[in-house]
Design an enzyme around this catalytic site. Structure first.
Site, PDB file in Angstrom:
ATOM      1  N   CYS A   5       0.813  -1.204   0.000  1.00 38.93           N
ATOM      2  CA  CYS A   5       0.000   0.000   0.000  1.00 38.93           C
ATOM      3  C   CYS A   5       0.843   1.248   0.000  1.00 38.93           C
ATOM      4  O   CYS A   5       2.061   1.202   0.033  1.00 38.93           O
ATOM      5  CB  CYS A   5      -0.862   0.020   1.251  1.00 38.93           C
ATOM      6  SG  CYS A   5      -1.848  -1.462   1.454  1.00 38.93           S
ATOM      7  N   GLY A  32      -1.349   1.186  -4.835  1.00 40.85           N
ATOM      8  CA  GLY A  32      -2.599   0.524  -4.487  1.00 40.85           C
ATOM      9  C   GLY A  32      -3.770   1.114  -5.226  1.00 40.85           C
ATOM     10  O   GLY A  32      -3.918   2.329  -5.273  1.00 40.85           O
ATOM     11  N   ASN A 106       1.329   0.158   5.601  1.00 41.42           N
ATOM     12  CA  ASN A 106       1.905  -0.534   4.453  1.00 41.42           C
ATOM     13  C   ASN A 106       2.845  -1.596   5.001  1.00 41.42           C
ATOM     14  O   ASN A 106       3.782  -1.264   5.721  1.00 41.42           O
ATOM     15  CB  ASN A 106       2.667   0.454   3.565  1.00 41.42           C
ATOM     16  CG  ASN A 106       3.475  -0.219   2.469  1.00 41.42           C
ATOM     17  OD1 ASN A 106       4.511   0.282   2.064  1.00 41.42           O
ATOM     18  ND2 ASN A 106       3.019  -1.352   1.978  1.00 41.42           N
ATOM     19  N   GLY A 107       2.570  -2.843   4.665  1.00 45.83           N
ATOM     20  CA  GLY A 107       3.428  -3.928   5.144  1.00 45.83           C
ATOM     21  C   GLY A 107       2.587  -5.101   5.592  1.00 45.83           C
ATOM     22  O   GLY A 107       1.396  -5.181   5.269  1.00 45.83           O
ATOM     23  N   CYS A 243      13.303  -3.952   1.419  1.00 46.27           N
ATOM     24  CA  CYS A 243      12.797  -4.774   0.316  1.00 46.27           C
ATOM     25  C   CYS A 243      13.484  -4.355  -0.983  1.00 46.27           C
ATOM     26  O   CYS A 243      13.328  -3.227  -1.443  1.00 46.27           O
ATOM     27  CB  CYS A 243      11.288  -4.574   0.189  1.00 46.27           C
ATOM     28  SG  CYS A 243      10.603  -5.219  -1.339  1.00 46.27           S
ATOM     29  N   TYR A 249      10.849  -3.011  -8.874  1.00 43.27           N
ATOM     30  CA  TYR A 249       9.560  -2.917  -9.555  1.00 43.27           C
ATOM     31  C   TYR A 249       8.580  -1.924  -8.944  1.00 43.27           C
ATOM     32  O   TYR A 249       7.931  -1.163  -9.653  1.00 43.27           O
ATOM     33  CB  TYR A 249       8.878  -4.299  -9.567  1.00 43.27           C
ATOM     34  CG  TYR A 249       7.434  -4.234 -10.014  1.00 43.27           C
ATOM     35  CD1 TYR A 249       7.109  -4.043 -11.362  1.00 43.27           C
ATOM     36  CD2 TYR A 249       6.390  -4.314  -9.100  1.00 43.27           C
ATOM     37  CE1 TYR A 249       5.795  -3.943 -11.781  1.00 43.27           C
ATOM     38  CE2 TYR A 249       5.062  -4.225  -9.510  1.00 43.27           C
ATOM     39  CZ  TYR A 249       4.772  -4.039 -10.850  1.00 43.27           C
ATOM     40  OH  TYR A 249       3.471  -3.930 -11.257  1.00 43.27           O
ATOM     41  N   SER A 290       7.883  -1.116 -17.117  1.00 39.09           N
ATOM     42  CA  SER A 290       8.689  -1.688 -16.035  1.00 39.09           C
ATOM     43  C   SER A 290      10.156  -1.905 -16.416  1.00 39.09           C
ATOM     44  O   SER A 290      11.029  -1.850 -15.557  1.00 39.09           O
ATOM     45  CB  SER A 290       8.068  -3.005 -15.568  1.00 39.09           C
ATOM     46  OG  SER A 290       7.756  -3.813 -16.680  1.00 39.09           O
ATOM     47  N   ASP A 368      12.033  -6.040 -15.718  1.00 44.26           N
ATOM     48  CA  ASP A 368      12.533  -6.027 -14.345  1.00 44.26           C
ATOM     49  C   ASP A 368      12.444  -7.394 -13.708  1.00 44.26           C
ATOM     50  O   ASP A 368      13.306  -7.778 -12.925  1.00 44.26           O
ATOM     51  CB  ASP A 368      11.732  -5.021 -13.503  1.00 44.26           C
ATOM     52  CG  ASP A 368      10.277  -5.427 -13.370  1.00 44.26           C
ATOM     53  OD1 ASP A 368       9.672  -5.767 -14.406  1.00 44.26           O
ATOM     54  OD2 ASP A 368       9.755  -5.430 -12.255  1.00 44.26           O
ATOM     55  N   CYS A 455      15.977  -7.422   2.219  1.00 47.53           N
ATOM     56  CA  CYS A 455      15.071  -8.571   2.266  1.00 47.53           C
ATOM     57  C   CYS A 455      14.983  -9.106   0.851  1.00 47.53           C
ATOM     58  O   CYS A 455      14.586  -8.398  -0.074  1.00 47.53           O
ATOM     59  CB  CYS A 455      13.677  -8.166   2.754  1.00 47.53           C
ATOM     60  SG  CYS A 455      12.531  -9.564   2.733  1.00 47.53           S
TER      61      CYS A 455
HETATM   62  P1  AMP Z   1       4.416 -12.250 -15.163  1.00 49.78           P
HETATM   63  O1  AMP Z   1       3.741 -11.899 -16.440  1.00 49.78           O
HETATM   64  O2  AMP Z   1       3.497 -12.968 -14.223  1.00 49.78           O
HETATM   65  O3  AMP Z   1       5.706 -12.975 -15.326  1.00 49.78           O
HETATM   66  O4  AMP Z   1       4.742 -10.887 -14.423  1.00 49.78           O
HETATM   67  C1  AMP Z   1       5.841 -10.129 -14.794  1.00 49.78           C
HETATM   68  C2  AMP Z   1       5.427  -8.735 -15.127  1.00 49.78           C
HETATM   69  O5  AMP Z   1       4.657  -8.192 -14.075  1.00 49.78           O
HETATM   70  C3  AMP Z   1       6.648  -7.862 -15.278  1.00 49.78           C
HETATM   71  O6  AMP Z   1       6.484  -7.029 -16.413  1.00 49.78           O
HETATM   72  C4  AMP Z   1       6.716  -7.048 -13.998  1.00 49.78           C
HETATM   73  O7  AMP Z   1       7.087  -5.716 -14.268  1.00 49.78           O
HETATM   74  C5  AMP Z   1       5.323  -7.111 -13.437  1.00 49.78           C
HETATM   75  N1  AMP Z   1       5.314  -7.415 -11.991  1.00 49.78           N
HETATM   76  C6  AMP Z   1       6.299  -7.908 -11.241  1.00 49.78           C
HETATM   77  N2  AMP Z   1       5.902  -8.063  -9.951  1.00 49.78           N
HETATM   78  C7  AMP Z   1       4.639  -7.651  -9.889  1.00 49.78           C
HETATM   79  C8  AMP Z   1       3.684  -7.554  -8.834  1.00 49.78           C
HETATM   80  N3  AMP Z   1       3.993  -7.928  -7.595  1.00 49.78           N
HETATM   81  N4  AMP Z   1       2.462  -7.069  -9.142  1.00 49.78           N
HETATM   82  C9  AMP Z   1       2.159  -6.705 -10.398  1.00 49.78           C
HETATM   83  N5  AMP Z   1       3.018  -6.780 -11.440  1.00 49.78           N
HETATM   84  C10 AMP Z   1       4.244  -7.246 -11.199  1.00 49.78           C
END
Ligand code: AMP
Length: 490
Positions: A5, A32, A106-107, A243, A249, A290, A368, A455
């Site tokens: 959050c 969020g 947040n956490g 973190c 990201y 990203s 990322d 972390c």
């Molecule tokens: P995926 O398609 O499931 O492999 O998710 C990877 C993509 O989602 C990448 O482009 C990341 O930038 C983005 N991403 C990584 N972690 C998260 C997260 N916790 N919530 C939403 N998007 C994420």
């Protein structure tokens, strides 16, 4: 319950806090999208407006008008898997014998259940299953017997896990960061006031000045007249557990977290990717948005040296940086889609290739992270369908192999593509011509941090907190946190 959050708190000398809080929440919207809320205090009573939805939809002119008072806190909440629940929307507010409390969190606590059971046994009635209410009740209970600083300290000693909080006790606004500093929190100076926020981008939005990060284990109390703040180092952690994924990201690239500009951190990670896993291709392109900063750092490093680390010859033009994928800005994050089928459709809705930058070329695609593998699988096949000769995938983080218990919704272990596959196996599933990640050590180096101060539970499966059924990495030598200590008595 996982709470990824954004939190904010503001105290002004003589103007209403609601509108600046609203702008601050807008700046934190990426943290969020499920619900948004503001609680203010006008010196006599609390005013609260909390609803499900995006910041721009939750508040209208009348709502902001009705949120009276020169101090207040705000919150945006991330949609957690399966729960779209208005009872968990924040700030959480409660009135009790010694005043009113508002709380934005947040956490994620690792011992919330234990404390909840104990407080429920003592007659506390809970209205949600969230951690935040547990903190609020514990604090309210302590405030019956002791002053604010001691009460916060007692609660901090009781709760374990990750928390960056903005708290309002009557009209006093405070910020608290857990002793390991897992989630970000910073202090800023505004015109005639002060602000505490998850990210410095919220301070910039209000034309404020970033003062510094809230220290792990620190309580910051804003003066009610907006003239300054007091600091109390209430708990001394053994080491930090920032973190790393905030830098990779989650946070905005224009935010400064724990002394580092996130954009620069991402560019450094990109540089490292080239130095360790560079591959000579015709074009380097980011997964927008990203992968953008990573790809820019990667391409810069690739202009200086070859993939084997030699300086480029004068007639060697290096690699081309190209925006080969265009993003439709009106599609929400893929994670909001509940089924795999919808997630796959969403990737295609979200990103469309520019054929001329891809056709007949060897391409390095930079992102990322890979979570489930949906995005990369789709994009590799999309680029190949558009005529890419080869697609090499470079990722600016290590493989995500385990869930996050500390506040980021990372999917379950079974859903994570890297939880049970080797890198060649993932490469195979995704259909890339090659795939490389960064190691945890390289990430720490690129962030200019000690590995032991981060972390990295989601990429190592070992956590800096005691989590039932999971191993800890706290055996790693963790140096003590420095910094001044202002003790509140026990
Ligand atoms: P995926 O398609 O499931 O492999 O998710 C990877 C993509 O989602 C990448 O482009 C990341 O930038 C983005 N991403 C990584 N972690 C998260 C997260 N916790 N919530 C939403 N998007 C994420």
């Amino acid at each position: 319950m996982t709470e990824k959050c954004g939190v904010v708190g503001i105290a002004f000398e003589d103007r209403n806090a609601a509108r600046p809080l609203y702008y601050g929440l807008y700046a934190l919207q990426h943290r969020g999208q499920e619900s948004a809320g503001i609680v203010t205090h006008d010196g006599f009573q609390q005013h609260s407006h909390v609803e499900m939805g995006l910041v721009g939809d939750v508040f209208d002119e009348d709502d902001l008008e009705s949120l009276n008072g020169s101090t207040g806190i705000g919150h945006v909440r991330y949609p957690t898997a399966g729960s779209v629940d208005s009872c968990c929307a924040q700030p959480f507010s409660v009135s009790f014998k010694s005043g009113s409390l508002g709380l934005s969190h947040n956490g994620n606590l690792v011992n919330a259940e234990e404390i909840r059971d104990e407080l429920a046994g003592l007659g506390h009635a809970f209205t949600s299953d969230g951690d935040t209410e547990v903190i609020a009740h514990d604090l309210a209970r302590n405030l019956l017997n002791e002053d604010l600083i001691r009460a916060v300290k007692r609660t901090m000693k009781r709760i374990h896990g990750s928390y960056s909080l903005t708290i309002m006790h009557d009209e006093t606004v405070m910020g608290v960061r857990d002793p390991q500093g897992n989630r970000p929190l910073c202090i800023g100076e505004l015109d005639n006031g002060y602000i505490i926020a998850s990210e410095s981008a919220a301070i910039d939005t209000l034309d404020g000045e970033l003062v510094r990060d809230v220290r792990p284990g620190e309580l910051v109390v804003l003066s009610e007249d907006g003239s300054g703040f007091d600091s109390y180092q209430l708990v001394e952690g053994e080491s930090t557990a920032h973190c790393f994924f905030e830098h990779v990201y989650f946070a905005r690239p224009d935010s400064r977290i724990d002394g580092k500009l996130v954009y620069e951190a991402r560019r450094n990670l990109g540089r490292k990717l080239w130095e360790e896993n560079g591959v000579e291709t015709d074009v380097v392109m980011p997964v927008p948005d990203s992968g953008r900063a990573f790809a820019s750092g990667y391409a810069d490093a690739a202009d200086e040296t070859t993939a084997t680390g030699e300086p480029r010859a004068e007639d060697d033009t290096g690699v081309e940086f190209a925006e080969g994928l265009m993003k439709n800005r009106y599609v929400g994050r893929t994670f909001i889609m509940p089924t795999q089928d919808e997630r796959e459709r969403a990737v295609r809705l979200k990103l469309n290739p520019i054929t001329s930058t891809v056709e007949g070329k060897t391409v390095t695609l930079i992102d990322d992270s890979i979570v489930r593998g949906t995005t990369s699988t789709q994009l590799v096949s999309l680029l190949k369908d558009c005529g890419a000769a080869e697609v090499h995938l470079r990722i600016g983080a290590p493989p995500i192999v385990a869930p996050c218990y500390m506040g980021i919704d990372m999917a379950t272990r079974e859903e994570l593509i890297a939880s049970d596959k080797t890198i060649p196996e993932i490469e195979d599933v995704i259909g890339a011509d090659s795939l490389a990640y960064l190691s945890p050590e390289s990430v720490a180096e690129a962030l200019g941090a000690l590995r032991s101060d981060l972390c990295m539970g989601c990429v190592t499966g070992e956590y800096p907190y005691d989590i039932e059924g999971e191993p800890t990495d706290r055996e790693v030598t963790r140096p003590a946190i420095g910094g001044q200590t202002i003790q509140a008595d026990d």
